[in-house]
Design a protein around this motif. Structure first.
Motif, PDB file in Angstrom:
ATOM      1  N   LEU A 146       6.163  -2.288   8.077  1.00 33.43           N
ATOM      2  CA  LEU A 146       6.532  -1.500   6.909  1.00 33.43           C
ATOM      3  C   LEU A 146       8.001  -1.723   6.539  1.00 33.43           C
ATOM      4  O   LEU A 146       8.891  -1.574   7.375  1.00 33.43           O
ATOM      5  CB  LEU A 146       6.286  -0.021   7.216  1.00 33.43           C
ATOM      6  CG  LEU A 146       6.290   0.962   6.067  1.00 33.43           C
ATOM      7  CD1 LEU A 146       5.198   0.637   5.056  1.00 33.43           C
ATOM      8  CD2 LEU A 146       6.122   2.375   6.599  1.00 33.43           C
ATOM      9  N   ASP A 147       8.262  -2.084   5.292  1.00 34.42           N
ATOM     10  CA  ASP A 147       9.622  -2.265   4.777  1.00 34.42           C
ATOM     11  C   ASP A 147      10.017  -0.979   4.037  1.00 34.42           C
ATOM     12  O   ASP A 147       9.668  -0.785   2.866  1.00 34.42           O
ATOM     13  CB  ASP A 147       9.676  -3.470   3.840  1.00 34.42           C
ATOM     14  CG  ASP A 147      11.081  -3.795   3.363  1.00 34.42           C
ATOM     15  OD1 ASP A 147      11.938  -2.880   3.337  1.00 34.42           O
ATOM     16  OD2 ASP A 147      11.330  -4.958   3.001  1.00 34.42           O
ATOM     17  N   LEU A 148      10.760  -0.102   4.719  1.00 28.03           N
ATOM     18  CA  LEU A 148      11.089   1.198   4.150  1.00 28.03           C
ATOM     19  C   LEU A 148      12.035   1.101   2.957  1.00 28.03           C
ATOM     20  O   LEU A 148      11.999   1.948   2.068  1.00 28.03           O
ATOM     21  CB  LEU A 148      11.675   2.115   5.221  1.00 28.03           C
ATOM     22  CG  LEU A 148      10.689   2.617   6.281  1.00 28.03           C
ATOM     23  CD1 LEU A 148      11.387   3.516   7.283  1.00 28.03           C
ATOM     24  CD2 LEU A 148       9.514   3.351   5.645  1.00 28.03           C
ATOM     25  N   ASP A 149      12.890   0.083   2.917  1.00 27.80           N
ATOM     26  CA  ASP A 149      13.783  -0.071   1.764  1.00 27.80           C
ATOM     27  C   ASP A 149      12.983  -0.308   0.488  1.00 27.80           C
ATOM     28  O   ASP A 149      13.312   0.235  -0.580  1.00 27.80           O
ATOM     29  CB  ASP A 149      14.774  -1.217   1.991  1.00 27.80           C
ATOM     30  CG  ASP A 149      15.843  -0.851   3.011  1.00 27.80           C
ATOM     31  OD1 ASP A 149      16.146   0.357   3.149  1.00 27.80           O
ATOM     32  OD2 ASP A 149      16.369  -1.762   3.676  1.00 27.80           O
ATOM     33  N   LYS A 150      11.932  -1.103   0.573  1.00 30.64           N
ATOM     34  CA  LYS A 150      11.074  -1.337  -0.597  1.00 30.64           C
ATOM     35  C   LYS A 150      10.333  -0.060  -0.988  1.00 30.64           C
ATOM     36  O   LYS A 150      10.176   0.231  -2.176  1.00 30.64           O
ATOM     37  CB  LYS A 150      10.077  -2.462  -0.316  1.00 30.64           C
ATOM     38  CG  LYS A 150      10.693  -3.849  -0.316  1.00 30.64           C
ATOM     39  CD  LYS A 150       9.617  -4.910  -0.162  1.00 30.64           C
ATOM     40  CE  LYS A 150      10.215  -6.301  -0.232  1.00 30.64           C
ATOM     41  NZ  LYS A 150       9.186  -7.358  -0.058  1.00 30.64           N
ATOM     42  N   VAL A 151       9.893   0.690   0.003  1.00 30.02           N
ATOM     43  CA  VAL A 151       9.182   1.940  -0.274  1.00 30.02           C
ATOM     44  C   VAL A 151      10.121   2.924  -0.982  1.00 30.02           C
ATOM     45  O   VAL A 151       9.759   3.549  -1.984  1.00 30.02           O
ATOM     46  CB  VAL A 151       8.619   2.559   1.023  1.00 30.02           C
ATOM     47  CG1 VAL A 151       8.009   3.931   0.745  1.00 30.02           C
ATOM     48  CG2 VAL A 151       7.577   1.630   1.648  1.00 30.02           C
ATOM     49  N   ALA A 203       0.837  -1.210   0.000  1.00 28.75           N
ATOM     50  CA  ALA A 203       0.000   0.000   0.000  1.00 28.75           C
ATOM     51  C   ALA A 203       0.867   1.254   0.000  1.00 28.75           C
ATOM     52  O   ALA A 203       0.580   2.223  -0.710  1.00 28.75           O
ATOM     53  CB  ALA A 203      -0.937  -0.011   1.203  1.00 28.75           C
ATOM     54  N   ALA A 204       1.954   1.250   0.777  1.00 32.65           N
ATOM     55  CA  ALA A 204       2.844   2.410   0.846  1.00 32.65           C
ATOM     56  C   ALA A 204       3.561   2.622  -0.488  1.00 32.65           C
ATOM     57  O   ALA A 204       3.722   3.760  -0.938  1.00 32.65           O
ATOM     58  CB  ALA A 204       3.861   2.233   1.973  1.00 32.65           C
ATOM     59  N   PRO A 206      -1.482   3.256   9.317  1.00 38.36           N
ATOM     60  CA  PRO A 206      -2.172   2.865  10.552  1.00 38.36           C
ATOM     61  C   PRO A 206      -1.175   2.432  11.627  1.00 38.36           C
ATOM     62  O   PRO A 206      -0.227   1.689  11.344  1.00 38.36           O
ATOM     63  CB  PRO A 206      -3.063   1.694  10.104  1.00 38.36           C
ATOM     64  CG  PRO A 206      -3.345   1.985   8.662  1.00 38.36           C
ATOM     65  CD  PRO A 206      -2.066   2.582   8.134  1.00 38.36           C
ATOM     66  N   HIS A 207      -1.368   2.926  12.841  1.00 38.33           N
ATOM     67  CA  HIS A 207      -0.396   2.733  13.920  1.00 38.33           C
ATOM     68  C   HIS A 207      -0.013   1.265  14.131  1.00 38.33           C
ATOM     69  O   HIS A 207       1.170   0.949  14.295  1.00 38.33           O
ATOM     70  CB  HIS A 207      -0.948   3.315  15.229  1.00 38.33           C
ATOM     71  CG  HIS A 207       0.000   3.185  16.383  1.00 38.33           C
ATOM     72  ND1 HIS A 207       1.095   4.013  16.529  1.00 38.33           N
ATOM     73  CD2 HIS A 207       0.034   2.308  17.429  1.00 38.33           C
ATOM     74  CE1 HIS A 207       1.759   3.652  17.613  1.00 38.33           C
ATOM     75  NE2 HIS A 207       1.133   2.639  18.177  1.00 38.33           N
ATOM     76  N   SER A 208      -0.981   0.386  14.105  1.00 39.31           N
ATOM     77  CA  SER A 208      -0.699  -1.030  14.385  1.00 39.31           C
ATOM     78  C   SER A 208       0.143  -1.702  13.307  1.00 39.31           C
ATOM     79  O   SER A 208       0.630  -2.818  13.496  1.00 39.31           O
ATOM     80  CB  SER A 208      -2.016  -1.797  14.560  1.00 39.31           C
ATOM     81  OG  SER A 208      -2.780  -1.744  13.358  1.00 39.31           O
TER      82      SER A 208
END
Length: 198
Positions: free
Chosen positions: A145-150, A99-100, A138-140
């Protein structure tokens, strides 16, 4: 809303639509007890607290800027040119990173930035393009979240900061589709703001 400095006072005008004349407030530098709006006076007690601190920098009569003074983005590590905004969904599979990534792709997919490559900004080369990313998740789901992929969504520009804040949405997609990896009916929605500068 317009803001100007007039002889030691701050003059704030909210430009209202629907054929209404501007509503103006003047704050003098001598710590006023009242603000004047046209012929009316309002006590400072009638105004809500500002939710985010700002500082106002007056460089000339025609140039006034406001910027956040918190540690978030955009911050003073770059000169901000523009902001791209997007939203991304993962309807099936419950993958917040997907989604990100879609939100970031949505933010940049309808923009072209020739100024950096063509040298339109004097003294600034293409290699000096900087990005700051603010994700509403969403907080939960923050820990998933994988920031490298984002970050991989952005084809160029140096990413100087990524901020993840509470935001987005978890809602029902209305159906569980096992063939698409669903373990439940949850749909994840992520929002993003991409700050571009140098």
């Amino acid at each position: 809303m317009s803001l100007s400095l007039i002889s030691g006072s701050i003059h704030i005008c909210a430009e209202l639509r629907l054929r209404q004349s501007p509503s103006c407030l003047t704050i003098s530098s001598s710590r006023p007890k009242f603000l004047s709006s046209r012929s009316k006076q309002f006590s400072l007690d009638h105004f809500p607290q500002i939710s985010r601190p700002i500082k106002v920098i007056a460089r000339s009569a025609m140039e006034t800027t406001a910027e956040t003074i918190t540690g978030g983005v955009p911050n003073n590590t770059m000169k901000l040119l523009f902001v791209e905004m997007g939203v991304g969904y993962d309807q099936h599979g419950q993958d917040v990173t997907s989604a990100a990534m879609k939100a970031c792709k949505n933010a940049i997919s309808s923009n072209s930035i020739p100024a950096f490559r063509r040298g339109s900004i004097p003294g600034v080369s293409f290699g000096e393009m900087k990005l700051q990313i603010k994700l509403g998740v969403p907080h939960s789901l923050h820990q998933q979240l994988d920031l490298d992929k984002v970050k991989s969504i952005f084809p160029y520009g140096k990413i100087v900061n990524v901020e993840v804040v509470d935001g987005g949405l978890i809602c029902s997609s209305g159906v569980l589709v096992e063939e698409m990896g669903d373990t439940n009916e949850d749909c994840y929605i992520v929002n993003v703001a991409v700050y571009v500068g140098y």
